[in-house]
Design a protein around this motif. Structure first.
Motif, PDB file in Angstrom:
ATOM      1  N   SER A  99       0.837  -1.200   0.000  1.00 21.71           N
ATOM      2  CA  SER A  99       0.000   0.000   0.000  1.00 21.71           C
ATOM      3  C   SER A  99       0.872   1.250   0.000  1.00 21.71           C
ATOM      4  O   SER A  99       0.597   2.205  -0.723  1.00 21.71           O
ATOM      5  N   GLY A 100       1.926   1.237   0.778  1.00 21.77           N
ATOM      6  CA  GLY A 100       2.857   2.372   0.796  1.00 21.77           C
ATOM      7  C   GLY A 100       3.659   2.492  -0.479  1.00 21.77           C
ATOM      8  O   GLY A 100       3.867   3.596  -0.996  1.00 21.77           O
ATOM      9  N   ILE A 101       4.099   1.359  -1.007  1.00 28.31           N
ATOM     10  CA  ILE A 101       4.895   1.361  -2.240  1.00 28.31           C
ATOM     11  C   ILE A 101       4.063   1.890  -3.407  1.00 28.31           C
ATOM     12  O   ILE A 101       4.519   2.731  -4.182  1.00 28.31           O
ATOM     13  N   ILE A 102       2.838   1.395  -3.531  1.00 23.52           N
ATOM     14  CA  ILE A 102       1.971   1.840  -4.625  1.00 23.52           C
ATOM     15  C   ILE A 102       1.651   3.327  -4.481  1.00 23.52           C
ATOM     16  O   ILE A 102       1.673   4.071  -5.463  1.00 23.52           O
ATOM     17  N   ALA A 103       1.382   3.761  -3.266  1.00 24.46           N
ATOM     18  CA  ALA A 103       1.104   5.187  -3.047  1.00 24.46           C
ATOM     19  C   ALA A 103       2.328   6.036  -3.396  1.00 24.46           C
ATOM     20  O   ALA A 103       2.198   7.099  -4.027  1.00 24.46           O
ATOM     21  N   ALA A 104       3.522   5.581  -3.020  1.00 25.17           N
ATOM     22  CA  ALA A 104       4.747   6.328  -3.325  1.00 25.17           C
ATOM     23  C   ALA A 104       5.015   6.376  -4.826  1.00 25.17           C
ATOM     24  O   ALA A 104       5.373   7.428  -5.372  1.00 25.17           O
ATOM     25  N   ILE A 105       4.828   5.252  -5.500  1.00 19.49           N
ATOM     26  CA  ILE A 105       5.047   5.221  -6.952  1.00 19.49           C
ATOM     27  C   ILE A 105       4.017   6.095  -7.667  1.00 19.49           C
ATOM     28  O   ILE A 105       4.343   6.790  -8.631  1.00 19.49           O
ATOM     29  N   THR A 106       2.793   6.103  -7.174  1.00 22.95           N
ATOM     30  CA  THR A 106       1.762   6.969  -7.763  1.00 22.95           C
ATOM     31  C   THR A 106       2.113   8.440  -7.540  1.00 22.95           C
ATOM     32  O   THR A 106       1.932   9.270  -8.437  1.00 22.95           O
ATOM     33  N   ALA A 107       2.617   8.767  -6.369  1.00 26.24           N
ATOM     34  CA  ALA A 107       3.041  10.152  -6.096  1.00 26.24           C
ATOM     35  C   ALA A 107       4.205  10.537  -7.012  1.00 26.24           C
ATOM     36  O   ALA A 107       4.236  11.656  -7.556  1.00 26.24           O
ATOM     37  N   TRP A 108       5.151   9.631  -7.179  1.00 27.14           N
ATOM     38  CA  TRP A 108       6.274   9.872  -8.086  1.00 27.14           C
ATOM     39  C   TRP A 108       5.748  10.100  -9.500  1.00 27.14           C
ATOM     40  O   TRP A 108       6.180  10.995 -10.218  1.00 27.14           O
ATOM     41  N   ARG A 109       4.790   9.265  -9.874  1.00 33.54           N
ATOM     42  CA  ARG A 109       4.209   9.395 -11.206  1.00 33.54           C
ATOM     43  C   ARG A 109       3.507  10.740 -11.377  1.00 33.54           C
ATOM     44  O   ARG A 109       3.533  11.348 -12.448  1.00 33.54           O
ATOM     45  N   TYR A 110       2.888  11.233 -10.320  1.00 33.70           N
ATOM     46  CA  TYR A 110       2.239  12.543 -10.358  1.00 33.70           C
ATOM     47  C   TYR A 110       3.261  13.637 -10.637  1.00 33.70           C
ATOM     48  O   TYR A 110       3.015  14.546 -11.447  1.00 33.70           O
ATOM     49  N   VAL A 111       4.412  13.548  -9.987  1.00 35.36           N
ATOM     50  CA  VAL A 111       5.472  14.539 -10.205  1.00 35.36           C
ATOM     51  C   VAL A 111       5.959  14.471 -11.654  1.00 35.36           C
ATOM     52  O   VAL A 111       6.099  15.500 -12.322  1.00 35.36           O
ATOM     53  N   ILE A 112       6.191  13.266 -12.148  1.00 40.96           N
ATOM     54  CA  ILE A 112       6.631  13.098 -13.544  1.00 40.96           C
ATOM     55  C   ILE A 112       5.586  13.662 -14.499  1.00 40.96           C
ATOM     56  O   ILE A 112       5.907  14.390 -15.443  1.00 40.96           O
ATOM     57  N   ARG A 113       4.330  13.354 -14.229  1.00 39.26           N
ATOM     58  CA  ARG A 113       3.225  13.812 -15.080  1.00 39.26           C
ATOM     59  C   ARG A 113       3.088  15.331 -15.042  1.00 39.26           C
ATOM     60  O   ARG A 113       2.786  15.962 -16.049  1.00 39.26           O
ATOM     61  N   SER A 114       3.329  15.930 -13.880  1.00 35.08           N
ATOM     62  CA  SER A 114       3.238  17.382 -13.744  1.00 35.08           C
ATOM     63  C   SER A 114       4.333  18.106 -14.528  1.00 35.08           C
ATOM     64  O   SER A 114       4.100  19.168 -15.088  1.00 35.08           O
ATOM     65  N   ARG A 115       5.502  17.519 -14.567  1.00 34.42           N
ATOM     66  CA  ARG A 115       6.631  18.144 -15.261  1.00 34.42           C
ATOM     67  C   ARG A 115       6.527  18.003 -16.771  1.00 34.42           C
ATOM     68  O   ARG A 115       6.751  18.949 -17.507  1.00 34.42           O
ATOM     69  N   ASN A 116       6.239  16.768 -17.221  1.00 33.72           N
ATOM     70  CA  ASN A 116       6.121  16.524 -18.656  1.00 33.72           C
ATOM     71  C   ASN A 116       5.301  15.250 -18.871  1.00 33.72           C
ATOM     72  O   ASN A 116       5.839  14.142 -18.759  1.00 33.72           O
ATOM     73  N   PRO A 117       4.025  15.374 -19.193  1.00 33.65           N
ATOM     74  CA  PRO A 117       3.182  14.190 -19.343  1.00 33.65           C
ATOM     75  C   PRO A 117       3.519  13.329 -20.563  1.00 33.65           C
ATOM     76  O   PRO A 117       3.017  12.224 -20.688  1.00 33.65           O
ATOM     77  N   GLN A 118       4.384  13.819 -21.429  1.00 33.31           N
ATOM     78  CA  GLN A 118       4.750  13.075 -22.638  1.00 33.31           C
ATOM     79  C   GLN A 118       6.032  12.267 -22.474  1.00 33.31           C
ATOM     80  O   GLN A 118       6.453  11.584 -23.397  1.00 33.31           O
TER      81      GLN A 118
END
Length: 166
Positions: A99-118
Motif C-alpha cells: 500500500s505504501g509502495i503503490i502510493a509512493a510510486i503513484t506520487a512519483w508518477r504525479y510529479v513526472i506527469r506534472s513536469r512533462n506528461p509526454q
C-alpha cells in the motif's frame, strides 16, 4: 436479517464467500495494466498510454486500501493454524508494504506527469518492474494460503472447529 450478519457460515464468514480476493485481483489487474501501458508507451512513443497508466495507478492506490481492510477482516475470522500463521503474517506485512509502495510510486508518477506528461523516466519503469515482482510474490503467498493451507475452505474450517487441526 440480523442473524445473517452475526452468524458465521461454513467458510467462517458472515457472508457467502471471501471478498478479499475480488478486491485484490482488481488491484493486481490495475497495477499490471499500468505497467504494461507504461512499457508500451515508452517503447512505441504512444504517450497517450501514459495517461491510461496514470489513472490505473490512481485507482489501484485507493483500491489497495479496500483490499487490505477486507483482508484484515477475513484474516481475523480465518483462525489460522500454526503451519499457516507464518505465511499469513508475511502476506499481511507485504500487503501493508505494498500500500505504501503503490502510493509512493503513484506520487512519483504525479510529479513526472506534472513536469512533462509526454515523457517517462527509465528509472520509473525500473521501479514499476520491481513493483510487479513484489506483487508477484504477494500473489504467490495469497495463493498458498488458499490452495495449500485452505484458509476459509469448508474442510479446514470444520477441522479447526473439531480440533483435529492446530
Amino acid at each position: 436479517m440480523l442473524e445473517y450478519l452475526t452468524s458465521l457460515n461454513d467458510h467462517n464468514l458472515p457472508y457467502p464467500d471471501t471478498i478479499h480476493p475480488i478486491a485484490v485481483h482488481f488491484v493486481i489487474a490495475m497495477v499490471l495494466f499500468a505497467f504494461f501501458c507504461d512499457v508500451v508507451g515508452y517503447f512505441t512513443g504512444k504517450t497517450h498510454l501514459f495517461e491510461v497508466s496514470w489513472w490505473n495507478m490512481c485507482v489501484a492506490t485507493i483500491s489497495i486500501f479496500v483490499a487490505i481492510i477486507l483482508g484484515q477482516f477475513e484474516a481475523g475470522l480465518a483462525t489460522p493454524y500454526d503451519l499457516a500463521k507464518p505465511v499469513l503474517n508475511i502476506h499481511t506485512l507485504i500487503g501493508w508494504s505494498l500500500s505504501g509502495i503503490i502510493a509512493a510510486i503513484t506520487a512519483w508518477r504525479y510529479v513526472i506527469r506534472s513536469r512533462n506528461p509526454q515523457k517517462l523516466s527509465i528509472y520509473y519503469l525500473g521501479a514499476g518492474l520491481l513493483l510487479i515482482l513484489v506483487v508477484g510474490v504477494q500473489v504467490y503467498l495469497g495463493d498458498e494460503l488458499v490452495w495449500v493451507y485452505g484458509l476459509h475452505t469448508v474442510p479446514v474450517v470444520e477441522a479447526l472447529k473439531e480440533g483435529t487441526l492446530r
